[in-house]
Write a protein that holds these residues in place. Sequence first.
Motif, PDB file in Angstrom:
ATOM      1  N   ALA A  23      40.031  21.235 -24.595  1.00 47.99           N
ATOM      2  CA  ALA A  23      39.228  19.879 -24.835  1.00 47.99           C
ATOM      3  C   ALA A  23      40.402  18.984 -23.877  1.00 47.99           C
ATOM      4  CB  ALA A  23      40.186  19.445 -26.431  1.00 47.99           C
ATOM      5  N   VAL A  24      41.454  19.211 -23.940  1.00 50.48           N
ATOM      6  CA  VAL A  24      42.330  18.491 -22.901  1.00 50.48           C
ATOM      7  C   VAL A  24      41.380  18.260 -22.087  1.00 50.48           C
ATOM      8  CG1 VAL A  24      44.115  17.869 -21.310  1.00 50.48           C
ATOM      9  CG2 VAL A  24      44.282  18.109 -23.602  1.00 50.48           C
ATOM     10  N   SER A  25      41.461  19.615 -21.221  1.00 53.50           N
ATOM     11  CA  SER A  25      40.597  19.730 -19.759  1.00 53.50           C
ATOM     12  C   SER A  25      39.443  19.396 -19.204  1.00 53.50           C
ATOM     13  CB  SER A  25      40.809  20.706 -18.687  1.00 53.50           C
ATOM     14  OG  SER A  25      42.010  21.786 -18.791  1.00 53.50           O
ATOM     15  N   ALA A  26      38.928  19.237 -20.762  1.00 53.31           N
ATOM     16  CA  ALA A  26      37.124  19.254 -20.840  1.00 53.31           C
ATOM     17  C   ALA A  26      37.414  17.722 -20.978  1.00 53.31           C
ATOM     18  CB  ALA A  26      37.056  19.602 -21.655  1.00 53.31           C
ATOM     19  N   MET A  27      37.511  16.726 -21.176  1.00 50.87           N
ATOM     20  CA  MET A  27      37.573  15.279 -20.872  1.00 50.87           C
ATOM     21  C   MET A  27      38.371  14.723 -19.533  1.00 50.87           C
ATOM     22  SD  MET A  27      36.833  12.648 -22.075  1.00 50.87           S
ATOM     23  CE  MET A  27      36.317  12.625 -23.884  1.00 50.87           C
ATOM     24  N   ARG A  29      38.044  16.335 -17.176  1.00 47.25           N
ATOM     25  CA  ARG A  29      37.027  16.331 -15.828  1.00 47.25           C
ATOM     26  C   ARG A  29      35.561  15.910 -15.994  1.00 47.25           C
ATOM     27  NH1 ARG A  29      38.225  21.874 -17.215  1.00 47.25           N
ATOM     28  NH2 ARG A  29      36.079  22.586 -17.628  1.00 47.25           N
ATOM     29  N   ALA A  30      35.046  15.648 -17.451  1.00 46.91           N
ATOM     30  CA  ALA A  30      34.759  15.043 -17.905  1.00 46.91           C
ATOM     31  C   ALA A  30      34.527  13.430 -17.486  1.00 46.91           C
ATOM     32  CB  ALA A  30      33.980  14.758 -19.335  1.00 46.91           C
ATOM     33  N   THR A  31      35.394  12.508 -17.464  1.00 39.87           N
ATOM     34  CA  THR A  31      36.112  11.602 -16.830  1.00 39.87           C
ATOM     35  C   THR A  31      35.655  11.428 -15.617  1.00 39.87           C
ATOM     36  OG1 THR A  31      37.384  10.824 -18.966  1.00 39.87           O
ATOM     37  CG2 THR A  31      37.725   9.104 -17.259  1.00 39.87           C
ATOM     38  N   GLN A  32      36.459  12.359 -14.805  1.00 37.47           N
ATOM     39  CA  GLN A  32      36.307  12.389 -13.486  1.00 37.47           C
ATOM     40  C   GLN A  32      35.204  12.005 -12.849  1.00 37.47           C
ATOM     41  OE1 GLN A  32      38.823  15.460 -11.159  1.00 37.47           O
ATOM     42  NE2 GLN A  32      37.493  14.725  -9.233  1.00 37.47           N
ATOM     43  N   ALA A  33      34.194  12.239 -13.622  1.00 37.91           N
ATOM     44  CA  ALA A  33      32.823  13.187 -13.211  1.00 37.91           C
ATOM     45  C   ALA A  33      31.586  11.573 -13.686  1.00 37.91           C
ATOM     46  CB  ALA A  33      32.318  14.413 -14.406  1.00 37.91           C
ATOM     47  N   LEU A  34      32.008  11.200 -14.549  1.00 31.77           N
ATOM     48  CA  LEU A  34      31.524   9.617 -14.514  1.00 31.77           C
ATOM     49  C   LEU A  34      31.719   8.712 -13.628  1.00 31.77           C
ATOM     50  CD1 LEU A  34      30.379   7.994 -17.048  1.00 31.77           C
ATOM     51  CD2 LEU A  34      32.467   7.798 -18.239  1.00 31.77           C
ATOM     52  N   GLU A 126      42.204   8.205 -19.696  1.00 35.26           N
ATOM     53  CA  GLU A 126      43.335   9.227 -19.407  1.00 35.26           C
ATOM     54  C   GLU A 126      44.307   8.283 -20.526  1.00 35.26           C
ATOM     55  OE1 GLU A 126      47.601   7.363 -17.067  1.00 35.26           O
ATOM     56  OE2 GLU A 126      45.743   6.427 -16.431  1.00 35.26           O
ATOM     57  N   ARG A 127      44.056   7.205 -21.512  1.00 37.22           N
ATOM     58  CA  ARG A 127      44.832   7.377 -22.753  1.00 37.22           C
ATOM     59  C   ARG A 127      43.713   8.291 -23.975  1.00 37.22           C
ATOM     60  NH1 ARG A 127      49.095   3.222 -23.802  1.00 37.22           N
ATOM     61  NH2 ARG A 127      48.447   1.384 -22.060  1.00 37.22           N
ATOM     62  N   GLU A 130      45.836  11.730 -23.152  1.00 38.12           N
ATOM     63  CA  GLU A 130      47.719  11.837 -22.723  1.00 38.12           C
ATOM     64  C   GLU A 130      47.487  12.229 -24.816  1.00 38.12           C
ATOM     65  OE1 GLU A 130      50.154  11.650 -20.937  1.00 38.12           O
ATOM     66  OE2 GLU A 130      48.621  12.001 -19.553  1.00 38.12           O
ATOM     67  N   LEU A 131      46.342  11.599 -25.350  1.00 39.62           N
ATOM     68  CA  LEU A 131      47.163  11.710 -26.979  1.00 39.62           C
ATOM     69  C   LEU A 131      46.332  12.942 -27.004  1.00 39.62           C
ATOM     70  CD1 LEU A 131      47.733  10.037 -29.203  1.00 39.62           C
ATOM     71  CD2 LEU A 131      44.968   9.252 -29.194  1.00 39.62           C
ATOM     72  N   ALA A 132      45.178  13.794 -26.811  1.00 45.54           N
ATOM     73  CA  ALA A 132      45.289  14.687 -26.880  1.00 45.54           C
ATOM     74  C   ALA A 132      45.960  15.921 -26.564  1.00 45.54           C
ATOM     75  CB  ALA A 132      43.671  15.051 -26.169  1.00 45.54           C
TER      76      ALA A 132
END
Length: 219
Positions: A23-27, A29-34, A126-127, A130-132
């Motif tokens: 889930a960490v990796s997914a978010m 990559r999703a943020t980078q894609a966004l 990013e936040r 980091e929380l995840a």
Amino acid sequence: MRTAYHEQLTGLCAQLGQMCGLAVSAMERATQALLEADLSLAEQVIADHEHIVALNRRTEEAALRILALQQPVASELRTVVGSIHVAADIDRMGALAVHVAGISRLRHPDCALPADVRASFAEMGERAVELAKSAQEVLMSRDPEKAARLRDEDDAVDAEHRHLFTLLMDHKWQDGVCSAVDVALLGRYYERFADHAVEIGRRVVFEATGGLPVHKQMA
């Protein structure tokens, strides 16, 4: 016999840590894609969610098997039952990353984010990640004190989410209704992602102590 039982409990906790890492990796990559309007990365996030779904199913099956065959009590019972709930939280975190990637894919080749909110989403992403990561560490360490601190760490995500709404409500917003809807939805996805990480910490506290920290309300 008991050795095998404790190995099963250890394996269950390790599986949850693995799920949370996905889930960490997914978010991430999703943020980078966004932020970069990266279509291939968005599609990878969407396709890879099946791995989290499969692990969720396996975790539930393993937990139910332990309940049926080992009849755990006290803290061990809380751990087994809690693992089902934690796996569901992580599955939802992965789904929220998919939602972020989905909006990125929908708006491609344009960036879904207006220029004046990109910094806010970079910070929020990013936040939240980091929380995840902290939630993943808690799942592996089973440290109730660190788990309880996740709620405080979420304050920064909540603050950024509120800031986004002040921008949307500002009469100077010039990016149109469609963009405003995207921004509102995306902000909500990140906030909920972080909330599920906090909920994981809350469940770990309960598993370790039998008591609950103050609940963070999730709409």
